[in-house]
Design a protein around this motif. Structure first.
Motif, PDB file in Angstrom:
ATOM      1  N   TYR A   1       8.990 -25.896  18.969  1.00 25.53           N
ATOM      2  CA  TYR A   1       8.666 -24.634  19.610  1.00 25.53           C
ATOM      3  C   TYR A   1       8.844 -24.763  21.129  1.00 25.53           C
ATOM      4  O   TYR A   1       8.293 -25.677  21.742  1.00 25.53           O
ATOM      5  CB  TYR A   1       7.220 -24.219  19.287  1.00 25.53           C
TER       6      TYR A   1
ATOM      7  N   GLN B   1      12.695 -22.297  26.764  1.00 27.84           N
ATOM      8  CA  GLN B   1      12.964 -21.026  26.092  1.00 27.84           C
ATOM      9  C   GLN B   1      14.393 -20.566  26.355  1.00 27.84           C
ATOM     10  O   GLN B   1      15.049 -19.992  25.486  1.00 27.84           O
ATOM     11  CB  GLN B   1      11.970 -19.964  26.566  1.00 27.84           C
TER      12      GLN B   1
ATOM     13  N   ARG C   1      12.697 -16.296  13.948  1.00 28.61           N
ATOM     14  CA  ARG C   1      12.893 -16.321  15.403  1.00 28.61           C
ATOM     15  C   ARG C   1      11.593 -15.985  16.116  1.00 28.61           C
ATOM     16  O   ARG C   1      10.887 -15.053  15.723  1.00 28.61           O
ATOM     17  CB  ARG C   1      13.930 -15.278  15.802  1.00 28.61           C
ATOM     18  N   TYR C   2      11.327 -16.742  17.182  1.00 28.78           N
ATOM     19  CA  TYR C   2      10.075 -16.558  17.912  1.00 28.78           C
ATOM     20  C   TYR C   2      10.122 -15.343  18.837  1.00 28.78           C
ATOM     21  O   TYR C   2      11.171 -14.763  19.081  1.00 28.78           O
ATOM     22  CB  TYR C   2       9.775 -17.803  18.743  1.00 28.78           C
ATOM     23  N   GLU C   3       8.952 -15.007  19.365  1.00 21.84           N
ATOM     24  CA  GLU C   3       8.773 -13.879  20.273  1.00 21.84           C
ATOM     25  C   GLU C   3       9.789 -13.873  21.424  1.00 21.84           C
ATOM     26  O   GLU C   3      10.307 -12.835  21.825  1.00 21.84           O
ATOM     27  CB  GLU C   3       7.332 -13.921  20.823  1.00 21.84           C
ATOM     28  N   SER C   4      10.105 -15.088  21.954  1.00 16.02           N
ATOM     29  CA  SER C   4      11.005 -15.157  23.107  1.00 16.02           C
ATOM     30  C   SER C   4      12.436 -14.700  22.779  1.00 16.02           C
ATOM     31  O   SER C   4      13.234 -14.482  23.677  1.00 16.02           O
ATOM     32  CB  SER C   4      11.022 -16.583  23.672  1.00 16.02           C
TER      33      SER C   4
ATOM     34  N   TYR D   1      10.755 -10.210  12.622  1.00 14.57           N
ATOM     35  CA  TYR D   1      10.864 -11.542  13.219  1.00 14.57           C
ATOM     36  C   TYR D   1       9.468 -12.088  13.448  1.00 14.57           C
ATOM     37  O   TYR D   1       8.461 -11.381  13.311  1.00 14.57           O
ATOM     38  CB  TYR D   1      11.696 -11.512  14.504  1.00 14.57           C
ATOM     39  N   ASN D   2       9.419 -13.354  13.827  1.00 13.22           N
ATOM     40  CA  ASN D   2       8.182 -14.129  13.860  1.00 13.22           C
ATOM     41  C   ASN D   2       7.460 -13.932  15.196  1.00 13.22           C
ATOM     42  O   ASN D   2       7.357 -14.861  15.987  1.00 13.22           O
ATOM     43  CB  ASN D   2       8.594 -15.589  13.632  1.00 13.22           C
ATOM     44  N   GLU D   3       6.946 -12.729  15.435  1.00 14.47           N
ATOM     45  CA  GLU D   3       6.442 -12.409  16.780  1.00 14.47           C
ATOM     46  C   GLU D   3       5.162 -13.160  17.132  1.00 14.47           C
ATOM     47  O   GLU D   3       4.812 -13.277  18.296  1.00 14.47           O
ATOM     48  CB  GLU D   3       6.268 -10.900  16.958  1.00 14.47           C
TER      49      GLU D   3
ATOM     50  N   ASN E   1       4.778 -16.302  16.484  1.00 19.24           N
ATOM     51  CA  ASN E   1       5.186 -17.707  16.630  1.00 19.24           C
ATOM     52  C   ASN E   1       4.501 -18.644  15.626  1.00 19.24           C
ATOM     53  O   ASN E   1       3.999 -19.709  15.982  1.00 19.24           O
ATOM     54  CB  ASN E   1       4.915 -18.209  18.051  1.00 19.24           C
ATOM     55  N   GLN E   2       4.471 -18.232  14.370  1.00 17.36           N
ATOM     56  CA  GLN E   2       3.911 -19.103  13.327  1.00 17.36           C
ATOM     57  C   GLN E   2       4.946 -20.149  12.929  1.00 17.36           C
ATOM     58  O   GLN E   2       6.117 -20.052  13.297  1.00 17.36           O
ATOM     59  CB  GLN E   2       3.577 -18.261  12.087  1.00 17.36           C
TER      60      GLN E   2
END
Ligand SMILES: [Mg+2]
Length: 193
Positions: free
Chosen positions: A45, A52, A89-92, A115-117, A119-120
């Motif tokens: 992460y 990022q 995909r993460y929040e970024s 998407y994985n907002e 960040n799990q």
């Protein structure tokens, strides 16, 4: 049962999008496990802005939609399947995710893009979404995630079939629902009707 519309989830990177960087995954796995001695079941992460940015560049290698997207849209139009995009995909990566949503699905044919907002862990996020939408099938390209999702779906009441799109390095692994690319998956979904 005959007229049941199949609910199918699709991962984004490596499934709907062509991603040459994904063949580097076994190498990254090796580096983490043997050189950095990191726990390999924990996904990387990005912690600060620089990381990022590099993470975004890596995902920018998802350059174009995979062949088979139009055929997939035809299946949706013919009401043979309901399609969901479920990306870890993460929040970024939100903006890039929304770019692809608009580009691939301008007419909102898909039932949803997620998407994985929060960040799990990628497999936790995907497990949650598969359960939430009660998916019949989920299409994934990362073998590590396929293995984890398969175990989870066997334990729960929801019998989701996990379809796997393999790559150059892991093509020798034996698996029941193994596909070369998106086009093969779409063909399978079409002829099984
Ligand atoms: Mg993927």
């Amino acid at each position: 049962m005959k007229n049941k519309v199949l609910k199918v989830g699709f991962d984004l990177d490596g499934v709907l999008l062509y991603n040459p960087a994904r063949i580097a995954r076994p190498i990254i796995y090796f580096l983490k496990k043997y050189l950095l001695k990191r726990k390999t079941d924990q996904f990387y992460y990005p912690k600060n802005r620089l990381e990022q940015f590099i993470w975004l560049l890596l995902h920018k290698t998802s350059l174009f939609p995979q062949p088979g997207i139009n055929e997939l849209k035809n299946l949706i139009k013919e009401k043979k399947i309901k399609a969901y995009v479920i990306s870890a995909r993460y929040e970024s990566l939100k903006e890039d995710f929304n770019y692809w949503k608009k580009r691939i699905d301008p007419d909102n044919l898909f039932s949803g893009w997620y998407y994985n907002e929060k960040n799990q862990q990628p497999y936790d996020f995907k497990t949650r979404m598969i359960k939430k939408f009660n998916l019949d099938i989920f299409v994934e390209d990362n073998w590590d995630i396929v293995k984890k999702l398969k175990v989870k779906s066997q334990k729960s009441k929801v019998k989701t079939k996990i379809f796997w799109i393999y790559n150059l390095f892991d093509k020798n692994i034996k698996y029941q629902y193994k596909f070369k690319n998106l086009k093969e998956v779409v063909l399978f979904l079409d002829v099984r009707r």
